[in-house]
Design a protein around this motif. Structure first.
Motif, short mmCIF file in Angstrom:
data_model
loop_
_atom_site.label_atom_id
_atom_site.label_comp_id
_atom_site.label_asym_id
_atom_site.label_seq_id
_atom_site.Cartn_x
_atom_site.Cartn_y
_atom_site.Cartn_z
N VAL A 1 0.83 -1.20 0.00
CA VAL A 1 0.00 0.00 0.00
C VAL A 1 0.87 1.26 0.00
O VAL A 1 0.74 2.13 -0.87
N TYR A 2 1.77 1.38 0.96
CA TYR A 2 2.60 2.58 1.06
C TYR A 2 3.64 2.64 -0.06
O TYR A 2 3.93 3.72 -0.59
N GLY A 3 4.21 1.49 -0.41
CA GLY A 3 5.29 1.49 -1.40
C GLY A 3 4.82 1.87 -2.78
O GLY A 3 5.51 2.60 -3.51
N ARG A 4 3.63 1.41 -3.18
CA ARG A 4 3.11 1.78 -4.51
C ARG A 4 2.87 3.29 -4.60
O ARG A 4 3.21 3.93 -5.60
N ILE A 5 2.26 3.86 -3.55
CA ILE A 5 1.98 5.30 -3.56
C ILE A 5 3.29 6.09 -3.60
O ILE A 5 3.45 7.01 -4.40
N ALA A 6 4.23 5.71 -2.73
CA ALA A 6 5.50 6.45 -2.65
C ALA A 6 6.27 6.35 -3.96
O ALA A 6 6.88 7.33 -4.42
N ALA A 7 6.28 5.18 -4.57
CA ALA A 7 7.01 5.01 -5.82
C ALA A 7 6.45 5.92 -6.91
O ALA A 7 7.20 6.55 -7.67
N ARG A 8 5.12 6.00 -7.00
CA ARG A 8 4.51 6.87 -8.00
C ARG A 8 4.82 8.34 -7.71
O ARG A 8 5.10 9.12 -8.62
N LEU A 9 4.73 8.73 -6.44
CA LEU A 9 5.05 10.12 -6.08
C LEU A 9 6.51 10.45 -6.40
O LEU A 9 6.83 11.59 -6.73
N ALA A 10 7.39 9.44 -6.30
CA ALA A 10 8.81 9.66 -6.58
C ALA A 10 9.13 9.61 -8.06
O ALA A 10 10.28 9.84 -8.46
N GLY A 11 8.15 9.29 -8.89
CA GLY A 11 8.37 9.28 -10.33
C GLY A 11 8.86 7.98 -10.90
O GLY A 11 9.29 7.93 -12.06
N VAL A 12 8.82 6.90 -10.11
CA VAL A 12 9.23 5.59 -10.63
C VAL A 12 8.10 5.05 -11.51
O VAL A 12 6.94 4.98 -11.10
N ARG A 13 8.44 4.64 -12.71
CA ARG A 13 7.41 4.28 -13.69
C ARG A 13 6.93 2.84 -13.53
O ARG A 13 5.84 2.50 -13.99
N HIS A 14 7.74 1.99 -12.89
CA HIS A 14 7.35 0.58 -12.80
C HIS A 14 7.43 0.11 -11.36
O HIS A 14 8.48 0.20 -10.72
N VAL A 15 6.31 -0.39 -10.88
CA VAL A 15 6.20 -0.88 -9.51
C VAL A 15 5.66 -2.31 -9.57
O VAL A 15 4.60 -2.56 -10.14
N VAL A 16 6.40 -3.23 -8.97
CA VAL A 16 6.04 -4.64 -8.90
C VAL A 16 5.70 -4.96 -7.45
O VAL A 16 6.34 -4.46 -6.53
N ALA A 17 4.67 -5.76 -7.24
CA ALA A 17 4.31 -6.18 -5.88
C ALA A 17 4.18 -7.70 -5.87
O ALA A 17 3.57 -8.28 -6.76
#
Length: 370
Positions: free
Chosen positions: A90-106
């Protein structure tokens, strides 16, 4: 390629140990952030040379962790953020998007039929999970069973990729010298028939069923439990009340001694009725043990001939006791270990690492093409 793994905690647990094993085989630059509990696995990762940062999150609703995590991700200039366990997802996906990371894997490690990470599945938890899942690029399911559960939850199937949990099959091979030494160290008689269980001592693992079953079996049957958790005292009281406290050995948390502890066992029983994968079952098969289990998606997703020494059983005390009597009689007639089955090799950690690397590279190429 730079990958940041975000995990809820790094105490001793299946997902935490799996992350450490996986990082040894991933051919990318990896770092780890733990939101809470920089426990024994954090120390082990650092010993492996993996940078680990503790975010110091104080609870599920500590929203101050979100900007801290966002800044950390932005500074690291990571190509991919990979999250593990519910809170980190939950927190990591939001933070990654706010930081500008284009690809998030869970990776979804612990989604059971009626629980997630041992907690009941509520509508609020499901809604929050699905809302943040849409911020990711891909969700990794550790078994086909979990992939089906995710789809039933509402995750779009084309976003789900099955990458099974993995084991170091060679490192778990039976060792007769280790068997003798471990039995001496734990006070287990050489001629005892030892029933083994491995996992967190929590209600969902149903180790009380194992304690109850041992109480119905002959005195030379012993129980070796490997794991720690909040149910330890309750299980100790149950063993005392059942008159088997002198026949139960508590080995403590799962550590690098696991291969030797498996070597000390004669049969492995998993009484848990709700699993996402069943890693301990596969590890026991790699150690050449006959296995009896109540639920194990890792095996249920395979043809029976891939694990001939494993058998599903009912979940009552009587069911477990009957299964142990059967395996004990078979052992008396034909002592020795079972051959390591194809299932143990199918779930080799190097294979899982290759599958995950392929996913990373596919996402990385897509970003480069754009």
């Amino acid at each position: 390629m730079r990958v940041l793994h975000v995990i809820t905690g790094l105490g001793i647990g299946g997902a935490e140990q799996q992350l450490r094993l996986l990082l040894r085989h991933l051919p990318v630059h990896s770092a780890v952030v733990t939101l809470t509990d920089p426990g024994p696995v954090a120390a082990a990762l650092r010993a492996d040379g993996v940078p680990v940062t503790h975010l110091g999150m104080r609870g599920n609703r500590d929203l101050t962790a979100l900007p801290r995590l966002t800044r950390l991700i932005r500074r690291g200039r990571y190509d991919i953020v990979h999250t593990h366990l519910y809170r980190a997802c939950v927190y990591g996906r939001i933070a990654a998007r706010l930081a500008g990371v284009r690809h998030v894997v869970a990776t979804e490690h612990s989604l059971g039929a009626v629980q997630i990470e041992g907690r009941p599945l509520g509508t609020g938890a499901r809604a929050l999970y699905l809302a943040t899942e849409r911020l990711g690029s891909a969700t990794v399911a550790v078994s086909d069973t979990v992939a089906r559960r995710l789809a039933d939850w509402g995750v779009r199937p084309h976003r789900v990729h099955v990458v099974p949990n993995g084991i170091d099959a060679a490192g778990l091979a039976h060792d007769e010298a280790a068997r003798r030494a471990t039995r001496r160290r734990l006070g287990l008689p050489a001629d005892a028939y030892v029933v083994g269980g491995v996992g967190r001592l929590v209600p969902g693992k149903r180790f009380d069923t194992l304690v109850g079953a041992v109480a119905e079996l002959p005195h030379d049957v012993r129980l070796l439990l490997v794991g720690e958790g909040p149910q330890r005292e309750r299980l100790e009281r149950l063993a005392a009340a059942s008159g088997v406290d002198d026949r139960v050995v508590w080995a403590g948390a799962v550590t690098r001694d696991l291969p030797a502890l498996l070597s000390a066992m004669d049969v492995f029983v998993s009484p848990s009725a709700d699993e996402a994968f069943g890693l301990a079952v596969v590890e026991a098969l790699a150690a050449g043990l006959p296995v009896r289990y109540v639920a194990c998606p890792a095996l249920d997703d395979l043809p029976p001939e891939e694990a001939p020494a494993a058998r599903r059983i009912g979940g009552t005390v009587a069911d477990v006791a009957a299964a142990v009597r059967e395996t004990r009689a078979a052992h008396a007639a034909r002592p020795g270990r079972c051959p390591v089955p194809p299932a143990a090799h199918r779930y080799d950690i190097a294979r899982s690492a290759r599958q995950l690397t392929t996913l990373y590279r596919t996402l990385y190429r897509e970003a480069s093409d754009r």
